[in-house]
Design a protein around this motif. Structure first.
Motif, short mmCIF file in Angstrom:
data_model
loop_
_atom_site.label_atom_id
_atom_site.label_comp_id
_atom_site.label_asym_id
_atom_site.label_seq_id
_atom_site.Cartn_x
_atom_site.Cartn_y
_atom_site.Cartn_z
N ILE A 23 0.84 -1.21 0.00
CA ILE A 23 0.00 0.00 0.00
C ILE A 23 0.88 1.25 0.00
N MET A 24 1.92 1.24 0.83
CA MET A 24 2.83 2.39 0.91
C MET A 24 3.47 2.69 -0.44
N TYR A 25 4.01 1.66 -1.10
CA TYR A 25 4.68 1.88 -2.37
C TYR A 25 3.69 2.21 -3.48
N LEU A 26 2.50 1.66 -3.41
CA LEU A 26 1.48 1.98 -4.41
C LEU A 26 1.16 3.47 -4.37
N GLU A 27 0.98 4.01 -3.15
CA GLU A 27 0.64 5.41 -3.03
C GLU A 27 1.83 6.31 -3.36
N ARG A 28 3.04 5.88 -3.00
CA ARG A 28 4.24 6.64 -3.39
C ARG A 28 4.37 6.73 -4.90
N GLU A 83 12.70 8.15 -6.91
CA GLU A 83 12.80 9.54 -6.47
C GLU A 83 12.26 9.76 -5.05
N SER A 84 11.34 8.88 -4.62
CA SER A 84 10.71 9.08 -3.30
C SER A 84 11.34 8.22 -2.20
N ARG A 85 12.49 7.60 -2.50
CA ARG A 85 13.15 6.76 -1.49
C ARG A 85 13.57 7.58 -0.28
N GLU A 86 13.51 6.95 0.89
CA GLU A 86 14.01 7.58 2.11
C GLU A 86 15.42 7.12 2.43
N HIS A 87 15.84 5.99 1.83
CA HIS A 87 17.22 5.50 1.95
C HIS A 87 17.50 4.59 0.76
N LYS A 132 17.95 1.42 0.24
CA LYS A 132 17.26 0.14 0.08
C LYS A 132 15.74 0.28 0.17
N ASP A 133 15.28 1.50 0.10
CA ASP A 133 13.84 1.76 0.25
C ASP A 133 13.13 1.60 -1.10
N MET A 134 13.05 0.35 -1.56
CA MET A 134 12.36 0.02 -2.80
C MET A 134 11.55 -1.27 -2.58
N PRO A 135 10.46 -1.42 -3.31
CA PRO A 135 9.68 -2.66 -3.16
C PRO A 135 10.46 -3.86 -3.67
N THR A 136 10.09 -5.03 -3.20
CA THR A 136 10.73 -6.26 -3.65
C THR A 136 10.22 -6.63 -5.05
N PHE A 137 10.83 -7.65 -5.63
CA PHE A 137 10.53 -8.07 -6.99
C PHE A 137 9.03 -8.24 -7.23
N PHE A 138 8.39 -9.11 -6.45
CA PHE A 138 6.98 -9.39 -6.65
C PHE A 138 6.11 -8.21 -6.24
N MET A 139 6.52 -7.50 -5.20
CA MET A 139 5.76 -6.34 -4.75
C MET A 139 5.75 -5.26 -5.82
#
Length: 596
Positions: free
Chosen positions: A127-132, A212-216, A218-225
């Motif tokens: 949900i977090m990454y979808l909205e980001r 662009e919206s990463r906070e650090h 490694k702040d990215m969704p995983t492969f399937f996500m």
């Protein structure tokens, strides 16, 4: 006078060539550059040219797998079309390679499925990454969705549902996993994989926003996500009428379980799978799968185990949902006087057809607008539904492909129950070709015990040759879509040797000869097969154990064309013999002339 002037002008600017038997006749006209005579091919060159054209137009194994009903001669592409295809493919591969850099899929699943680890909850993170990425969750509330979980048959059930709804005129979206050959297979519009150039477009749009919206770092969704997020973007932008959504793994904490307003839910057959992630008992498995049940939804299932049904009914009651148990497809067709069509259906239709019909009809009754079908009767078969079932094509599931004098059987069975179904299908198929050598190509990734799978295979028939391979097509560079994100080739080969040892133990226990060998890739395995059996010997081949293995097999067999190579070799030998004969005749003629 005017006509005479025009003829004079033509003569001053044009040169004509006319081909006549045995020679090229050239008519020179003053003021024009000389053109060379048209070259003529000798008989050998003509034969080689015809052979090359014929090979280029013959369907590849990939085409036979994915488009079995449209395997005539391939359409010849223009040079511009070729350039566009190569560009789209290169850009798609670049996007897929970037996707593969995300966290390995197995690790992310292991973390997300751990209920006690709230920080790694994949539903909240999705949900977090979808909205980001620019798609608010409230937009998904507007989408009409059918959600399907299960151990066996959830993908084929979704494919059948999608086909039925498309037959009724719906614009469909279909999200599935894993893919066989190419990553874009996971996201389908109207039954077709998302075009590669569209996949690339949506990929970079979503990926760059998240980057662009990463906070650090490694702040990215995983492969399937990420693929789940991408899929929702595509289906929203493409304005589908209905999204048929297959769960990735489990259900309760699966990335797809962010959808809020699902009115139609399906749960297919259940068995022990991924026990280190989902639980060691059927009750635990059922709890995970039933996690997709939403408030006030209709839940359709053909689960038969009492302990599993008890969990499903309990979780449904907690959410005021209604559970409907579906008859098996054979009884459904027989009650509708359509039993004669059973032999026309693929195995997955026989297993999951009735469940798919129930899901599709429930959606058609509940949807709003011109697609709504309030008068549908679950107990009656209609022509549209029958046509959809017959036309559904779900590659790699109980699929038989004739290729290079081999009857290649493809099935991604990876549980004991699904392997039993696969083996029954294979045993039935080979009754018509009893004298054919039987070849098994097998792999099972992960750390699960394969003894049960191998026992089912040994009971099926005495295989004349057994090939244990990693999910690797050949020594050629691996296509980005075929890159195994959670298990490298070296680890897979070690795993293949472990499986071979288990097979050896079973052979000793059952007192049967061990015909097994480990190969480094699919290409090597089929080379080994054809070294043992001549090309004129028809083979029955079973490739099973992993969907990922099927993808590697399709890629490997795409390049494996021994019959064409043998034909070219024979053609070359014949040409050499003809040349030698002509040289001998020429020498004999020269001697005769010198004597006379």
């Amino acid at each position: 006078m005017f006509v005479r002037k025009c003829r004079t002008a033509i003569k001053q600017t044009t040169r004509f060539y006319c081909l006549v038997p045995q020679r090229t006749c050239k008519i020179d006209v003053r003021g024009a550059a000389a053109m060379p005579p048209v070259p003529r091919l000798n008989q050998q060159e003509q034969q080689q040219q015809q052979q090359q054209q014929q090979q280029q137009l013959q369907p590849s194994f990939e085409r036979l797998v994915f488009n079995p009903h449209n395997c005539g001669q391939a359409t010849k592409l223009s040079e511009q079309d070729k350039r566009d295809y190569e560009r789209d493919n290169a850009e798609f591969n670049a996007a897929t390679a970037e996707l593969n850099k995300l966290q390995p899929n197995e690790d992310s699943i292991r973390n997300s499925i751990t209920i006690t680890n709230a920080k790694a909850n994949s539903v909240a993170n999705t949900i977090m990454y979808l909205e980001r990425s620019g798609l608010p969750l409230k937009e998904l509330e507007k989408m009409s969705i059918i959600h399907v979980a299960g151990t066996k048959g959830k993908g084929s059930t979704c494919a059948l549902v999608e086909s039925i709804l498309r037959e009724y005129g719906a614009r469909t979206g279909f999200f599935s996993s894993p893919h066989l050959l190419s990553t874009n297979e996971r996201i389908r519009i109207n039954g077709e994989p998302l075009a590669k150039h569209k996949f690339t477009h949506y990929f970079w749009k979503v990926y760059n926003r998240l980057l662009e919206s990463r906070e650090h770092d490694k702040d990215m969704p995983t492969f399937f996500m990420f693929l789940t997020t991408l899929g929702f973007h595509v289906f929203h932008a493409e304005k589908v009428d209905v999204l048929v959504l297959e769960v990735g793994m489990g259900g309760e904490l699966d990335c797809t379980n962010i959808v809020p307003n699902v009115r139609t839910v399906g749960i297919t057959s259940l068995a022990l799978e991924h026990t280190q992630l989902l639980g060691n008992t059927l009750e635990q498995i059922a709890w995970q799968k039933a996690g997709i049940i939403k408030p006030d939804s209709n839940v359709f299932t053909h689960v038969t185990q009492p302990e599993c049904l008890e969990i499903i009914y309990k979780r449904a009651a907690e959410r005021n949902a209604q559970v409907i148990q579906v008859l098996d497809t054979q009884h459904y067709l027989e009650s509708n006087l359509y039993a004669e069509y059973l032999d026309s259906f693929n195995e997955y239709v026989r297993l999951n057809g009735a469940l798919a019909i129930a899901l599709a009809k429930d959606w058609l009754r509940q949807t709003k607008g011109p697609l709504q079908q309030l008068q549908l009767d679950d107990s009656k078969m209609v022509s549209k539904v029958l046509r959809a079932l017959l036309n559904t094509h779900w590659p790699g599931r109980c699929q038989l492909v004739a290729y290079q004098n081999m009857r290649v059987h493809l099935d991604g069975a990876h549980t004991v129950e699904s392997m039993r179904v696969c083996c029954e299908w294979f045993a039935k198929s080979i009754t018509a070709s009893k004298n054919n050598p039987k070849i098994l190509v097998f792999n099972r990734t992960g750390e699960t015990d394969v003894t049960g799978l191998l026992q089912e295979l040994q009971r099926t028939c005495p295989f004349d040759m057994v090939c244990f391979v990693p999910n690797v097509a050949s020594t050629e560079p691996i296509d980005p879509s075929q890159t195994t994100v959670f298990c490298g080739a070296e680890k897979q080969i070690k795993r293949a040797h472990v499986i071979a040892q288990s097979w050896q133990k079973l052979c000793e226990s059952n007192q049967v000869p061990n015909q097994a060998q480990v190969y480094n890739n699919v290409w090597d395995a089929f080379n080994g097969v054809r070294k043992r059996y001549p090309l004129n010997v028809e083979l029955d081949v079973l490739i099973t154990g992993s969907i990922h293995l099927l993808g590697a097999a399709i890629s490997g067999l795409n390049m494996f064309r021994p019959l064409e190579e043998e034909a070219a070799k024979k053609q070359q030998e014949q040409s050499q013999q003809q040349q030698q004969q002509q040289q001998l005749e020429s020498k004999d003629k020269g001697r005769s002339e010198s004597i006379s």
